[in-house]
Design an enzyme around this catalytic site. Structure first.
Site, PDB file in Angstrom:
ATOM      1  N   ASP A 153       1.369   6.032 -13.607  1.00  8.94           N
ATOM      2  CA  ASP A 153       0.982   5.223 -14.758  1.00  8.94           C
ATOM      3  C   ASP A 153      -0.295   5.803 -15.356  1.00  8.94           C
ATOM      4  OD1 ASP A 153       1.247   2.880 -16.416  1.00  8.94           O
ATOM      5  OD2 ASP A 153       2.133   1.892 -14.677  1.00  8.94           O
ATOM      6  N   ASP A 208       0.835  -1.210   0.000  1.00  6.88           N
ATOM      7  CA  ASP A 208       0.000   0.000   0.000  1.00  6.88           C
ATOM      8  C   ASP A 208       0.868   1.258   0.000  1.00  6.88           C
ATOM      9  OD1 ASP A 208       0.843   0.171   2.751  1.00  6.88           O
ATOM     10  OD2 ASP A 208      -0.806  -1.175   3.275  1.00  6.88           O
ATOM     11  N   ASP A 243       0.722   3.630 -20.497  1.00  8.25           N
ATOM     12  CA  ASP A 243       0.473   2.224 -20.779  1.00  8.25           C
ATOM     13  C   ASP A 243       0.009   2.034 -22.227  1.00  8.25           C
ATOM     14  OD1 ASP A 243       0.162  -0.491 -19.525  1.00  8.25           O
ATOM     15  OD2 ASP A 243      -1.911  -0.218 -20.196  1.00  8.25           O
ATOM     16  N   GLU A 270       4.788   3.286 -23.287  1.00  7.23           N
ATOM     17  CA  GLU A 270       4.947   1.851 -23.527  1.00  7.23           C
ATOM     18  C   GLU A 270       4.477   1.580 -24.949  1.00  7.23           C
ATOM     19  OE1 GLU A 270       3.611  -2.426 -21.588  1.00  7.23           O
ATOM     20  OE2 GLU A 270       2.163  -0.800 -21.668  1.00  7.23           O
ATOM     21  N   HIS A 282       7.264  -5.032 -14.279  1.00  5.90           N
ATOM     22  CA  HIS A 282       6.180  -5.833 -13.698  1.00  5.90           C
ATOM     23  C   HIS A 282       5.625  -6.869 -14.660  1.00  5.90           C
ATOM     24  CE1 HIS A 282       4.257  -2.706 -16.011  1.00  5.90           C
ATOM     25  NE2 HIS A 282       3.106  -3.344 -15.936  1.00  5.90           N
ATOM     26  N   ASP A 283       5.970  -6.785 -15.942  1.00  7.30           N
ATOM     27  CA  ASP A 283       5.485  -7.721 -16.952  1.00  7.30           C
ATOM     28  C   ASP A 283       6.550  -8.713 -17.414  1.00  7.30           C
ATOM     29  OD1 ASP A 283       2.885  -6.711 -17.091  1.00  7.30           O
ATOM     30  OD2 ASP A 283       3.396  -5.248 -18.646  1.00  7.30           O
TER      31      ASP A 283
END
Length: 559
Positions: free
Chosen positions: A98, A29, A199, A256, A329-330
């Site tokens: 993001d 968090d 994104d 991205e 993260h991907d």
């Protein structure tokens, strides 16, 4: 070369769900991030890229947004976010958010209104089409498996979702929708954030003919690539966004952009384009993909990796700017994918960091990368949480008959959940991430790989990253120097130079488990040389001929 703060920065990506839990509910968090700001300050980073913290039903871990101007309940409150922004800025750390505007959640009020009737004022915010003979409008496949179209009985039509069916695509052809997005961006920038990571931003413009895509022998659905990546109006939309919003603030933007070449990228980031500052391209992390995408997992050659990274270095050298990353993260963990996470875990993690951070561009560190966190191999598919992984298993094993063991091996190597196990803070239960039960299992190696051990070990991967970041702040040649690859065909050696004025940086990296020899090319001239950093002790300062140990990295400054 124009000097900019975002070119000289090192950026740290936080995936909040897995970073630090402050209240024991097992989910990271915002207060947990605040707790660790001093750790990030000690590391030396300049910018935090915060993966989505907006209100979301969490079908795709926050990339399905139901309210752009509120905070996910599990992550805290807007007051918590304001404190995070203030505390980060007090430490000289900027925050970029993001921006997810190719799609929303199907629970966003725009979509609930849009699907209610064909003449609702929000109807045209999304992409609706009539079916053909009871089938979807075309054969497009979703990036997460299955059809890219979902039928909605309310109006007897299909909506487009290039990702999950709970992530309907926005219709960027609609000017009213675009203005709503720009207003939301200004709201965040006026709050004081320092920019956006955007994104899948090169997917916002679709080919308005919506033709069928090519189907290969291993696929059920058509390839969307020619029709949604770098679409017909994408530059028109980004120029408008820049004119209306981005140009009015001193911020950084990174888009991205899957499926771009260096020449495509220049159209997004060229100095006179007035669009974005830099893009993420994925050519180097798509190495090893086959007919089943990354689940084919075919491996890679070092020469292939060098070729791709060098092509991008040179392609944006005169116009534009690179973003440098191996982890996010991907992606699976870099030390497991490109290094050796067993016998040479520490050495190869440091070597990969050296290779990347000495290149021209802005380096990104993904949480835990600075500790050498590795891939995880869960025993059961039920232990995985990632929607892409679960859908792929269902489709490839359940429908196409792929061997389950073979699929689990591909998942162990390539699943996005490799990056999403909790950050390993110490050797206490659940790696110090939470006092409760974590939302996804912790990697069992946390007892030996954790921040508590590494902070106090001068030879740790963490402290090696601190040195790399410090060097970047001390030497302009690391930021702005021209790039040249050496020994391009060598299958174990990745060596290159960076040159600015009368300084040359010589970077030598071994990808081999055996000793290999580096010989200095005769055309590299110098009067003095000094060793800036290395991942082994170095006694002999001769650089004409260097015997490299397994996964050794050295950086020399030549003058």
């Amino acid at each position: 070369m124009e000097q900019k703060w975002w070119k000289e920065s090192v950026i740290y990506q936080i995936y909040p769900r897995s970073f630090k839990d402050s209240n024991g509910d097992g989910i990271g968090d915002i207060k947990g991030i605040i707790e660790k700001l001093d750790y990030l300050n000690m590391l030396g980073i300049n910018v935090i890229w915060l993966s989505p913290v907006y209100k979301s039903p969490n079908d795709d871990n926050g990339y399905d947004i139901s309210d752009y101007q509120d905070i996910m309940d599990e992550f805290g409150t807007m007051e918590d976010f304001d404190i995070l922004l203030q505390e980060a800025h007090q430490r000289g750390i900027k925050i970029i958010m993001d921006l997810v505007v190719n799609h929303t959640s199907d629970e966003h009020k725009w979509f609930t209104q849009s699907k209610s009737s064909v003449d609702n004022e929000y109807r045209d915010y999304y992409i609706w089409k009539k079916g053909i003979d009871g089938q979807p409008p075309n054969n497009w496949g979703s990036c997460f498996g299955g059809s890219a179209w979902e039928y909605d009985s309310t109006t007897d039509m299909y909506y487009l979702h290039l990702f999950s069916k709970k992530q309907p695509d926005l219709n960027w052809e609609n000017k009213v929708l675009r203005n709503k997005v720009y207003d939301m961006m200004k709201w965040w920038l006026d709050k004081g954030i320092d920019g956006f990571r955007m994104d899948v931003i090169n997917m916002i413009s679709k080919d308005q003919r919506y033709p069928d895509g090519y189907v290969n022998e291993k696929a059920v659905y058509g390839d969307i690539t020619p029709f949604v990546f770098n679409g017909p109006k994408v530059h028109e939309f980004l120029k408008e966004m820049n004119r209306e919003v981005l140009s009015k603030y001193d911020i950084m933007t990174v888009g991205e952009t899957p499926a771009v070449s260096p020449s495509d990228a220049v159209n997004y980031v060229g100095n006179d384009r007035n669009e974005l500052n830099m893009v993420f391209q994925f050519e180097h992390v798509d190495i090893g993909n086959g007919l089943e995408g990354k689940w084919s997992n075919l491996g890679y050659k070092v020469s292939e990796l060098k070729d791709i990274l060098s092509k991008w270095q040179l392609g944006l050298q005169d116009d534009g700017w690179n973003s440098l990353f191996l982890d996010n993260h991907d992606q699976p963990r870099a030390v497991s994918r490109y290094g050796n996470d067993k016998e040479y875990w520490c050495e190869s993690a440091k070597m990969l960091a050296t290779m990347l951070h000495m290149m021209r561009g802005t380096p990104y560190i993904y949480q835990g990368e600075e500790l050498g966190m590795t891939n995880v191999a869960f025993d059961h598919i039920e232990d995985y949480k990632d929607i892409e992984t679960l859908n792929a298993y269902k489709e490839l094993v359940g429908i196409r008959g792929k061997d389950p063991e073979e699929m689990m091996k591909a998942i162990h190597d390539r699943s996005r959940d490799n990056a999403r196990t909790p950050v390993q803070w110490d050797d206490s239960e659940y790696a110090g991430f939470t006092t409760g039960t974590p939302w996804i299992k912790v990697n069992p190696n946390y007892a030996s790989i954790n921040a508590k051990v590494q902070i106090h070990d001068k030879d740790s991967i963490f402290n090696y990253y601190r040195k790399l970041i410090k060097l970047r702040k001390e030497h302009k040649v690391i930021v702005y120097g021209d790039y040249q690859l050496l020994y391009e065909d060598h299958e174990s050696l990745f060596a290159y130079t960076r040159t600015l004025d009368n300084e040359t940086l010589l970077v030598i990296c071994s990808f081999d488990t055996n000793q290999i020899t580096f010989e200095l090319p005769e055309n590299i001239l110098y009067n003095t040389n000094s060793l800036l950093i290395s991942n082994y002790p170095v006694e002999d300062m001769n650089i004409v001929k260097v015997e490299l140990r397994p996964y050794e990295a050295r950086v020399y400054l030549l003058q």
